[in-house]
Design a protein around this motif. Structure first.
Motif, mmCIF file in Angstrom:
data_model
loop_
_atom_site.group_PDB
_atom_site.id
_atom_site.type_symbol
_atom_site.label_atom_id
_atom_site.label_comp_id
_atom_site.label_asym_id
_atom_site.label_seq_id
_atom_site.Cartn_x
_atom_site.Cartn_y
_atom_site.Cartn_z
ATOM 1 N N ASN B 219 44.966 41.659 32.425
ATOM 2 C CA ASN B 219 43.784 40.709 32.920
ATOM 3 C C ASN B 219 42.359 40.560 32.551
ATOM 4 O O ASN B 219 41.760 40.100 32.180
ATOM 5 C CB ASN B 219 44.354 39.753 34.365
ATOM 6 C CG ASN B 219 45.154 38.601 34.080
ATOM 7 O OD1 ASN B 219 46.231 39.079 33.594
ATOM 8 N ND2 ASN B 219 44.803 37.565 34.375
ATOM 9 N N ASP B 220 41.693 41.871 33.380
ATOM 10 C CA ASP B 220 40.153 41.940 33.819
ATOM 11 C C ASP B 220 40.215 42.049 31.594
ATOM 12 O O ASP B 220 38.880 41.749 31.864
ATOM 13 C CB ASP B 220 39.923 43.501 34.101
ATOM 14 C CG ASP B 220 40.388 43.287 35.599
ATOM 15 O OD1 ASP B 220 39.617 41.713 36.115
ATOM 16 O OD2 ASP B 220 40.789 43.143 36.461
ATOM 17 N N ASN B 223 39.440 38.440 29.815
ATOM 18 C CA ASN B 223 38.547 37.691 30.825
ATOM 19 C C ASN B 223 37.318 38.727 29.540
ATOM 20 O O ASN B 223 35.966 38.120 30.066
ATOM 21 C CB ASN B 223 38.351 38.566 31.664
ATOM 22 C CG ASN B 223 39.235 37.468 32.942
ATOM 23 O OD1 ASN B 223 39.567 36.226 31.879
ATOM 24 N ND2 ASN B 223 39.272 37.542 33.873
ATOM 25 N N ASP B 226 36.878 37.904 26.430
ATOM 26 C CA ASP B 226 36.471 36.363 26.930
ATOM 27 C C ASP B 226 34.443 36.382 26.619
ATOM 28 O O ASP B 226 33.993 35.606 26.202
ATOM 29 C CB ASP B 226 36.826 35.250 27.570
ATOM 30 C CG ASP B 226 38.222 34.987 27.126
ATOM 31 O OD1 ASP B 226 38.926 34.634 26.192
ATOM 32 O OD2 ASP B 226 38.698 34.865 28.717
ATOM 33 N N ASP C 220 45.522 34.397 38.800
ATOM 34 C CA ASP C 220 44.827 33.353 40.176
ATOM 35 C C ASP C 220 44.549 32.927 41.373
ATOM 36 O O ASP C 220 43.546 32.591 41.886
ATOM 37 C CB ASP C 220 44.635 32.150 38.988
ATOM 38 C CG ASP C 220 43.963 32.580 37.103
ATOM 39 O OD1 ASP C 220 42.487 32.254 37.097
ATOM 40 O OD2 ASP C 220 44.624 32.250 36.627
#
Lengths: 303, 303, 303, 303
Positions: B219-220, B223, B226, C220
């Protein structure tokens, strides 16, 4: 002259077939050997012959645990240091304790736990080829963690055990919970530069709280929890974060009462780092960062 | 007598202010020092004074890189071995090369890369308290990786460099790409029991391919990608998996042309493990497991 | 003639400044308006003027909640149907109840909860441009969920409320817990083709159990839990999975006692699908899939 | 009177056995029916008889696609509107086109694509019980997406197709790429309140770019990519993000040349929302947010 990492745990199980089914199908370990009273398992990404040994006995709990050393003569080195400190050490030749097991030395911690250092366990390969391997095997069953990770024990005198591991075995203290009176309530130690390889919390001597498998991330904890429910396994603590180690975890029990953890996260730690201290007031946060409290069962159920 | 891990990289940057803005705001490192031609940075979870040093020079690229040793006398040990092998070694006193820098020895790899072993760099603490710390600081900016991870260099003779690191510095080969003619095209080596700390691929001597930061999960990487786009940073390779190391990665360039990687994953490796070999036919898969091919830019752009 | 989704909740808060600080800084909502006794908030990805309204009152709890309709004349349609069924309906002109609020009709559920249907709330845009937008704004604070998701209420007669929503408002039952005696203990209903938009559990009439924000994934939830602890917010239930909806969730309280949920997951459901039924024996699993039990607080604390 | 969502795609495949093996074992769909020249599949969480139909033909590509309507008389409603607009409509009785298929109407888009609206397809249940279901079945194989998601087609006049779907079928435009000359290069439309259900890009009439399956998160894209490589499937684009829809995606080809996507993410969109516009200069970013460019193959390979 270094100890590398947790090598294996030997668990007592009153029902060997039931426990074997669980470690095979729910945890998803690979059975690598069996004799009259014992079954040997390894995780899929481990190369050594076994990391969990189930031994048929009337009670559950931990018989002994082993750490792997880097070189054969590390055994001599630590035997010498331990004996110089008045610790009785027993040496096993390769395959003496069990087929596939390496050369080892055994001794008792101040808390009475039986600890082993082992070298040269039989290498059986992980489940991947050594040439052009995929990132993981297909067709794994159950939770399928790649390897064992750490061990958590109870001791009447945590500080005595901590000092023993630091002075005689070169473990390094990474975190601790210290009571308002200066008493060391719990301690976390490492040899692998990760946040912990073994930990102690105040409780009965020789007590076994849990051992942990490594999983690769937070998503794997959710999948592991799904697999537990699917297989009717009792989840004690759903996915959460530890304050200590920053790691994320899931706790549940094998069918005979031994507590298992799935663990991920943590951090890299250099030797010489100043340990992190948690105060007694923040002990709940230290253990379970989101709840901020430790339920009574977690503190009292061990074996 | 062991080398622990990658300590720092010293990068050449023709535009010091631009590069400083990037490593501060896009990568999210902490500036810890500055002199006339240099700016020093550390990642938020690193305790040591610096892990990236930017040095103003007309070109981009790598000036030197350092690995951290465990004990002060590890420097003597390795100096002796290196000099016994005919390698010229220069020693720096603490703070001599830079304020906050430790005692160190420097020498050249066969490929001409300047390597350092360092001990005793100034400890400045990570951004968390040592008592009851939260799992991470709030208010981090940019990608905010917790630490540097590894280094990837080009060399005319990968095997010579590999042998040098194994024989004189106790690195261990974990993976390699071997040509059909037996030529070692690329090699990955570790000292930290993780899948790699340094790697080489065939190319010009003294060539710098990239260095990598560690991030905690897949997930990092999304991110981070992004954040790159938000800041107008050119992404070379969007989130993917390496065949070698099983790790997952994202590649992009700092504003002066030095390639950065965000890396996560990999595996634990014991000393003595048999290296994994990738064949020339599977070289694309080895590098980028999903594409199965390496684009020309990735193989040819370095500094 | 359709109801679209949950539009907004109006919460009672005895301490308006404290609650405002919480919904701004911990939840990370955007304040869009304020009058003497009320503060209006929207989530970053919502376009409408408000989705949470805090109203200063001596107790905490829910004053009313609104669902958004698709067309202006949907209000007439539902008013007619409700009045034909003997339900009293009050109509508000645009901006009458509050600046920025649309035209609406209000009525009471059999359980006494005040429900609204609203059309034409002022559009204020999300935080992104309509041309070439990035995937999310930078610099969001707190948990920063993109939007509100659903509502969970208590009612003495769950089945009566359920029937009311199905018959008069075209909601569809997706899941239910049914007692051994055939009594409907809890029900989940949708209008949005997602697993639920509103739910009821047996308890006091007019009771408010919680409302939920949407977050994009399991990661999240961990980040939200970290943010809660950082801000001293009391987590009631750490990240887990519901049996009902398959969704994943995190529960905690705002500083005046209103329960919040962060929710993700669920599934697409077509109209006409057969509802899923959970038996009384599996009620714990239905609520919290990993624990398999519902703690007493979760069942009894509401407002 | 509403269209719900994408129901199914009928793909041409020159090698029916090969394509059947792929959609069964790599995608992990469930085969639900078969006749001399066709095989019918559904995803594990779909209740309807089929969502992918493979039809043996000499070329690959798309024969027709269907959207599901809410009520039986929605078919009459749309037939009337289409015929009033001069569009030829053919009606099929239940089971006429295929066993298990519902009642339907078929017509051509201005681009020549054959579109269907369908009601009442046979319900076969997902793979879970309706009482106390687990969150997903165990033992799924391959990528195992829960359902199909959307469709992407090429058309000479994107704006004509867009207008057709908006005016006659109540689709809503969510995003578009508009050329500097005002020409609509691509358009994304929805009926389900999600970011898109169908999209068009400038290209040959009747062209098929890809159809997409839904997966639940970013991690599933990595796992899908691993599964592709394991099965020797050619990955065209490794996990990345779209600018349009903010969604995340993975592209690859079935063994006969039909492009598949795994998609997750996106956002909720209310009817009446202002569409997002991407400029021609940002077209690369619109398509692939991290690369910022669209490779030539992605724009030109379709069928």
């Amino acid at each position: 002259m270094t100890i590398l990492r947790l090598s294996h745990v030997e668990l007592r199980v009153p029902d060997l077939e039931l426990a074997t089914a669980y470690y095979s199908e729910v945890i998803g370990m690979i059975e690598t050997g069996r004799d009259s009273a014992r079954v040997f398992f390894k995780c899929w990404d481990e190369h050594q012959h076994h990391s969990v040994v189930l031994t048929m006995e009337p009670t559950h709990g931990l018989n002994h645990f082993g750490f792997k050393v880097t070189e054969a003569d590390d055994l001599d080195h630590y035997q010498e240091r331990l004996e110089a400190a008045g610790v009785a050490v027993r040496r096993y030749a390769a395959d003496e304790w069990a087929p596939g097991h390496g050369t080892s030395i055994r001794f008792a911690l101040p808390s009475g736990h039986e600890m082993e250092l082992v070298y040269g366990m039989q290498q059986v390969g992980n489940l991947l080829p050594q040439t052009n391997p995929p990132p993981r095997p297909m067709g794994l069953v159950g939770i399928a963690p790649p390897r064992v990770d750490h061990l958590f024990l109870t001791a009447e005198e945590v500080d005595t055990n901590t000092r023993f591991l630091v002075e005689h075995l070169d473990f390094r203290l990474t975190e601790q919970i210290v009571g308002d009176d200066g008493f060391q309530i719990a301690s976390w130690l490492e040899v692998s530069h990760r946040s912990h390889d073994i930990a102690f919390i105040t409780g009965p001597n020789q007590g076994f709280h849990h051992f942990a498998f490594w999983v690769d991330g937070w998503n794997d904890l959710r999948n592991a929890a799904d697999a537990c429910v699917y297989h009717g396994v009792n989840i004690e603590m759903n996915p959460t974060r530890h304050g200590v180690t920053r790691g994320q975890c899931l706790y549940f029990f094998d069918p005979v009462g031994n507590r298992n953890e799935m663990f991920t996260g943590g951090y890299w730690v250099d030797p010489g780092s100043e340990p992190i201290t948690w105060t007694e007031a923040e002990m709940g946060r230290a253990m379970f960062y989101y709840d901020g409290v430790v339920n009574q069962q977690f503190l009292t159920v061990h074996s």
